[in-house]
Motif scaffolding. Structure first.
Motif, PDB file in Angstrom:
ATOM      1  N   ALA A  42      32.978 -69.595  16.439  1.00 16.14           N
ATOM      2  CA  ALA A  42      32.428 -68.681  16.727  1.00 16.14           C
ATOM      3  C   ALA A  42      30.718 -68.785  17.089  1.00 16.14           C
ATOM      4  CB  ALA A  42      32.262 -67.481  15.734  1.00 16.14           C
ATOM      5  N   ILE A  43      30.201 -69.691  16.258  1.00 10.46           N
ATOM      6  CA  ILE A  43      29.091 -69.926  16.299  1.00 10.46           C
ATOM      7  C   ILE A  43      28.796 -70.872  17.740  1.00 10.46           C
ATOM      8  CG2 ILE A  43      26.897 -71.331  15.598  1.00 10.46           C
ATOM      9  CD1 ILE A  43      28.099 -70.490  12.906  1.00 10.46           C
ATOM     10  N   LEU A  44      29.659 -71.748  17.742  1.00 14.22           N
ATOM     11  CA  LEU A  44      29.592 -72.520  19.168  1.00 14.22           C
ATOM     12  C   LEU A  44      29.960 -71.786  20.333  1.00 14.22           C
ATOM     13  CD1 LEU A  44      31.678 -75.667  17.648  1.00 14.22           C
ATOM     14  CD2 LEU A  44      29.148 -75.513  18.121  1.00 14.22           C
ATOM     15  N   ILE A  45      31.003 -70.836  20.289  1.00 20.10           N
ATOM     16  CA  ILE A  45      30.952 -70.071  21.410  1.00 20.10           C
ATOM     17  C   ILE A  45      29.747 -69.332  21.725  1.00 20.10           C
ATOM     18  CG2 ILE A  45      32.213 -67.869  22.295  1.00 20.10           C
ATOM     19  CD1 ILE A  45      34.645 -68.973  20.581  1.00 20.10           C
ATOM     20  N   GLU A  46      29.129 -68.621  20.902  1.00 25.83           N
ATOM     21  CA  GLU A  46      27.894 -67.735  21.203  1.00 25.83           C
ATOM     22  C   GLU A  46      26.914 -68.710  21.508  1.00 25.83           C
ATOM     23  OE1 GLU A  46      25.618 -64.495  21.067  1.00 25.83           O
ATOM     24  OE2 GLU A  46      27.755 -64.741  20.670  1.00 25.83           O
ATOM     25  N   GLY A  48      27.197 -71.267  23.397  1.00 29.76           N
ATOM     26  CA  GLY A  48      27.602 -71.706  24.752  1.00 29.76           C
ATOM     27  C   GLY A  48      28.087 -73.273  24.897  1.00 29.76           C
ATOM     28  N   VAL A  49      28.288 -73.990  23.651  1.00 33.10           N
ATOM     29  CA  VAL A  49      28.416 -75.272  23.450  1.00 33.10           C
ATOM     30  C   VAL A  49      29.813 -75.637  23.970  1.00 33.10           C
ATOM     31  CG1 VAL A  49      28.732 -77.060  21.733  1.00 33.10           C
ATOM     32  CG2 VAL A  49      27.182 -75.279  21.361  1.00 33.10           C
ATOM     33  N   ALA A  50      29.837 -76.493  24.870  1.00 26.23           N
ATOM     34  CA  ALA A  50      30.938 -77.411  25.616  1.00 26.23           C
ATOM     35  C   ALA A  50      31.741 -76.247  26.512  1.00 26.23           C
ATOM     36  CB  ALA A  50      31.804 -78.012  24.306  1.00 26.23           C
ATOM     37  N   CYS A  54      34.943 -70.549  28.338  1.00 24.75           N
ATOM     38  CA  CYS A  54      35.831 -70.800  29.356  1.00 24.75           C
ATOM     39  C   CYS A  54      37.149 -71.123  28.946  1.00 24.75           C
ATOM     40  CB  CYS A  54      35.285 -71.742  30.146  1.00 24.75           C
ATOM     41  SG  CYS A  54      33.749 -71.593  30.901  1.00 24.75           S
ATOM     42  N   ARG A  55      37.244 -71.319  27.802  1.00 22.89           N
ATOM     43  CA  ARG A  55      38.722 -71.709  27.239  1.00 22.89           C
ATOM     44  C   ARG A  55      39.656 -70.292  26.988  1.00 22.89           C
ATOM     45  NH1 ARG A  55      39.738 -77.280  26.310  1.00 22.89           N
ATOM     46  NH2 ARG A  55      37.675 -78.023  26.447  1.00 22.89           N
TER      47      ARG A  55
END
Length: 74
Positions: A42-46, A48-50, A54-55
């Motif tokens: 969730a943190i990575l999505i927020e 915008g990592v990698a 878009c997945r």
């Protein structure tokens, strides 16, 4: 795209991920929300990592669920 529209789209994405977790793994929406919001994913999505945002929701739900299970048994 404005920051407001990005926020709305991300919120819709998160809602779909949580619904997917709930449906696929037979947990309540509250439990699915807790699992999602306490995940590193969730943190990575927020952030915008990698380009995780878009997945697909199914892919991200699986990532969150796998992370949850890994942490649950540690």
């Amino acid at each position: 795209m404005t920051q407001e529209s990005i926020t709305v789209l991300r919120g819709e994405k998160v809602a779909k991920i949580i619904e997917n977790i709930s449906d696929r793994y037979s947990v309540s929406l509250d439990k699915a929300s807790d699992i999602y919001y306490n995940s590193e994913t969730a943190i990575l999505i927020e952030e915008g990592v990698a380009d995780l945002h878009c997945r697909s929701e199914k892919y991200l739900a699986q990532c969150v669920w796998d992370e949850y299970n890994e942490n649950k048994f540690q």
